[in-house]
Enzyme design. Structure first.
Site, PDB file in Angstrom:
ATOM      1  N   HIS A 212       0.842  -1.199   0.000  1.00 34.33           N
ATOM      2  CA  HIS A 212       0.000   0.000   0.000  1.00 34.33           C
ATOM      3  C   HIS A 212       0.878   1.250   0.000  1.00 34.33           C
ATOM      4  CE1 HIS A 212      -3.761  -2.156   0.685  1.00 34.33           C
ATOM      5  NE2 HIS A 212      -4.400  -0.997   0.657  1.00 34.33           N
ATOM      6  N   HIS A 259       0.226  -2.796   9.371  1.00 35.63           N
ATOM      7  CA  HIS A 259       1.672  -2.669   9.144  1.00 35.63           C
ATOM      8  C   HIS A 259       2.325  -1.968  10.319  1.00 35.63           C
ATOM      9  CE1 HIS A 259       2.084  -4.152   5.038  1.00 35.63           C
ATOM     10  NE2 HIS A 259       0.957  -3.520   4.745  1.00 35.63           N
TER      11      HIS A 259
END
Length: 822
Positions: A212, A259
């Site tokens: 991402h 993350h």
């Protein structure tokens, strides 16, 4: 402490899930009390949950031989434990609800994206800062499939196809390397608890680096690199967009609990490295995809091989399907752009008019953009659904994989790779192959003046224009202009200055370049067709095609292979002839004068005002006359009767004829009293009528946005989009361009600010999408789409008496105006 130790300590600190949890708490996100309390009461609950759920599809298996490594992402060690006796599920979620309800909270975050392949669901969490929550939800969507399937089509359909294609190339490269790197490093997602996982759609993938973050870095930076200098806008806009977009996507992944800080930083730096290395080759890749003969085979083979390689890096996870989807999209857009280029449907503006001007935003422009997206996305979703229904069962049948459970079936490489690759390859191939039929109309509407011709000692009407079919590398393209004083001027197209001038005799009619060399032809009222070499300054013609006695030629053309010249005569006594010559240079006969091969004399009863050969078939020629007839001939036949293919009747004196349609199977004509006719020769052997459109007087039916229409100039068939356009104008120099359909003529745009008097001629160049116009103000103008408009002073209308004008304009505008008043 050494540098290496310091870096290791820093990386360990940035990877700490506690930092992610603290950031979530800072943003107002807290886990349900039941989840955190259960974890604190029995830390071994993880092992029990894992043992109980070992056979469930939501748990990802370890790679054989990889024991002792970190637990794979998506395993239940990283989830909030559940009460097994109560039928719990990972993350403390069952059927979308927490198993135990903690203290009441005013509002809770709903589930974001459920993992369709594992069935895994995100946690319900207490959220106190809802504006921030929705902002980060938007940020994480900037790296999801829905965004990509809207973003890339929007660029290609509405903004700039070239930039859209190259953005896809960069996106495919960055995402593929990022996905493969994840499976090589194999770091797990941040542990939960303490992290609250608001989204688990990608939880079965590894964590390092954040793809991402890579996408959120690559797309805005590439957008600015590809558009700055190509479009006119302040660089400040780009310098604001890049950090805003990038930081929003990166921080949103930490907020979602997917993350660590280290994953995001690594994704950002990794993307910068990839762009530094590969961005200089994007132009080469895009040109290869379009122009190389075997590009589709190489593209499909390479992307398929990379997809198979990525499946061997690790056992199944959703990242395998995402990688196949990315590679299929890249292969599809590349193949689509290749076939679109080969069909001539790519409308990339020429480099010499850069930077492009921004289109003013209007409700019409905005409405068209939205309509394109809605219609386009409808077809994209239809293709996606059809391919999904076809590819998955077919792959299961071919590889003997049970198809009862689609989720389990898609965990096999033999099913997931073909499904993703073929489905998204077809979607993006359709996207790349879809020409925007309004692009040409936008090009016409965006035509601006690039150059005006230099002043000449003797101002004259410019009656005809043609450009050379060959390009001289030293001098550039040449333009031949027929002037009312009986001369032909040769211009340099880019500078529009006169290079040389050929003085023939009074009564020259028409001007035409040969198709394979720089010879210029013109018919003459003295009974000859003359040929000059545009590269030589000699005032004498290099060839003279002599007609029969009493011939007065007023029209002519040369065949597509430059073998035959055909000229039409005025009526003398009872004869109006089509005369033919062999235009080839015979080494055995170096004479500059050539006698006719023969003539057709039975098919026209009045002046033959127009002759036009087929653009690709040298044996087909069409002629028009003041008797109203338009005749199509196949000159390979033995005699005139057999050569006549068909006769069409315009019921008025013909002023212009041309070929149009796919394979040029249609003809059209305009008349001296501003009528328009259009015929389809494909219907000659059918019961269908050949007449597509017949308008006795275009001025009475057309509704132009800028004033009125006084006259028609000619037609323009645009090969790239298979559309016919009609060009007309006003006595004040405004040029009107109209789109031709079987339902009638529709006004497209008007070109103003160029000419000050009647426009008599034009020439459209398909190679660089440029337009040359000339008229009674003695000006030759070069127009190109997207060019920066310059301010010029109009020339006053020149009142020059012309016998040619009297012959061509047999119906005056005054009579038309009087008729309208009656």
């Amino acid at each position: 402490m050494s540098l290496g130790q310091w870096l290791a300590q820093l990386m360990s600190s940035l990877q700490d899930p506690q930092k992610v949890a603290r950031f979530q708490q800072l943003c107002g996100v807290e886990a349900p009390v039941s989840c955190t309390a259960a974890a604190a009461a029995d830390p071994r609950e993880d092992e029990k949950a894992e043992a109980h759920l070992a056979g469930e599809s939501r748990r990802r298996e370890r790679q054989p031989g990889a024991s002792g490594g970190p637990p794979p992402p998506g395993s239940d060690r990283n989830q909030c434990p559940a009460k097994l006796g109560d039928g719990g599920a990972p993350n403390g979620v069952r059927n979308g609800r927490a198993t135990k309800v903690g203290p009441a909270s005013p509002r809770r975050a709903g589930l974001l994206r459920r993992n369709s392949l594992t069935g895994e669901e995100g946690q319900l969490a207490h959220v106190s800062n809802w504006p921030l929550h929705y902002l980060f939800c938007f940020g994480t969507e900037l790296g999801n499939e829905l965004f990509y399937i809207l973003f890339f089509p929007f660029w290609i359909w509405n903004l700039d196809a070239l930039v859209g294609r190259r953005l896809v190339v960069i996106w495919v490269l960055v995402m593929y390397l990022g996905q493969c790197t994840k499976d090589i490093i194999r770091w797990p997602r941040p542990a939960s608890p303490p992290v609250v996982k608001l989204e688990v759609f990608y939880n079965s993938e590894y964590s390092m680096p954040s793809t991402h973050a890579m996408s959120g870095t690559a797309i805005p930076i590439s957008m600015i690199l590809l558009t700055y200098g190509r479009w006119q806008y302040p660089l400040t806009y780009g310098l604001i967009l890049i950090p805003c977009w990038c930081s929003l996507v990166c921080i949103s992944r930490i907020y979602m609990g997917m993350h660590s800080i280290l994953d995001v930083i690594a994704g950002f730096l990794y993307t910068i490295l990839i762009l530094v290395i590969f961005y200089p080759f994007v132009d080469v890749i895009d040109n290869f995809n379009q122009t190389h003969r075997y590009a589709p085979l190489i593209i499909i083979g390479l992307h398929l091989a990379l997809g198979i390689f990525s499946f061997t890096l690790d056992t199944w996870s959703t990242s395998r399907g995402d990688t196949a989807e990315i590679l299929g999209s890249g292969a599809g857009i590349a193949c689509g752009s290749h076939f679109t280029y080969k069909m001539g449907l790519l409308l990339d503006p020429p480099l010499d008019i850069l930077p492009l001007a921004r289109h003013p935003i209007s409700m019409t422009l905005f409405g068209k953009a939205i309509l394109r997206i809605f219609i386009g996305m409808f077809f994209v979703l239809v293709v996606r659904d059809m391919m999904k229904r076809i590819t998955i069962p077919l792959a299961c049948k071919i590889f003997s994989i049970p198809c009862d459970d689609i989720r389990k079936a898609r965990q096999h490489m033999e099913v997931e790779l073909p499904y993703r690759y073929i489905t998204y390859g077809m979607i993006f191939a359709t996207l790349g192959c879809t020409p925007d039929m309004e692009k040409i109309e936008e090009q016409f509407a965006n035509l601006n003046i690039v150059k005006r011709s230099s002043e000449t000692k003797e101002p004259t009407y410019l009656l005809g224009i043609d450009t050379s079919k060959t390009v001289q590398t030293e001098k550039g393209s040449l333009v031949a202009v027929l002037c009312s004083n009986g001369s032909i001027r040769i211009y340099d197209k880019e500078r529009l200055n006169v290079i040389r001038e050929f003085r023939g005799c009074p009564g020259l009619n028409g001007v035409k370049f040969a198709n394979s060399h720089d010879s210029v032809y013109s018919s003459c009222t003295d009974g000859t067709v003359k040929c000059w070499d545009a590269r030589l300054a000699s005032g004498k013609p290099v060839q003279l095609f002599k007609g029969y006695p009493s011939n007065i030629f007023i029209s002519f053309d040369i065949s597509s292979n430059d073998h035959v010249i055909c000229a039409g005569t005025e009526k003398v006594d009872d004869d109006a002839l089509l005369v033919f010559w062999d235009a080839r240079i015979n080494s055995q006969d170096l004479s500059t004068t050539k006698e006719p091969l023969g003539a057709y004399s039975e098919t026209h009863s009045d002046d033959i005002t127009q002759v036009c050969f087929h653009p690709s078939n040298p044996n087909m020629v069409v002629s028009g006359s003041t008797d109203g007839l338009v005749n199509v001939f196949d000159i390979s036949a033995d005699n005139e009767d057999d050569a006549l293919v068909t006769t069409c009747n315009s019921v008025s004196s013909v002023s212009f004829i041309g070929w149009s349609g796919k394979d040029y199977k249609q003809i059209y004509c305009m008349t001296h009293d501003e009528g328009f006719c259009w015929w389809d020769l494909n219907h000659l052997d059918t019961d269908e009528p050949i007449t597509c459109l017949n308008i006795p007087d275009v001025r009475e039916v057309i509704n132009v946005k800028e004033g009125i229409l006084d006259y028609l100039i000619g037609g323009l068939y645009h090969e790239k989009t298979d559309k016919l356009f009609v060009v007309g104008g006003t006595n004040t120099g405004i040029i009107h361009i109209m789109s031709c359909m079987t339902s009638g003529l529709v006004h497209v745009t008007s070109l103003q600010g160029g000419h000050a008097a009647t426009v008599r001629s034009f020439c459209w160049n398909m190679q660089d999408d440029s337009l040359l116009t000339g008229g009674e103000d003695a000006q030759l103008l070069l127009w190109k789409p997207g060019a920066v408009e310059k301010t010029f002073t109009k020339k006053d209308s020149m009142k020059i008496a012309s016998s040619v004008y009297q012959r061509v304009r047999v119906h005056s505008n005054d009579s038309y105006k009087r008729r309208k008043k009656q």
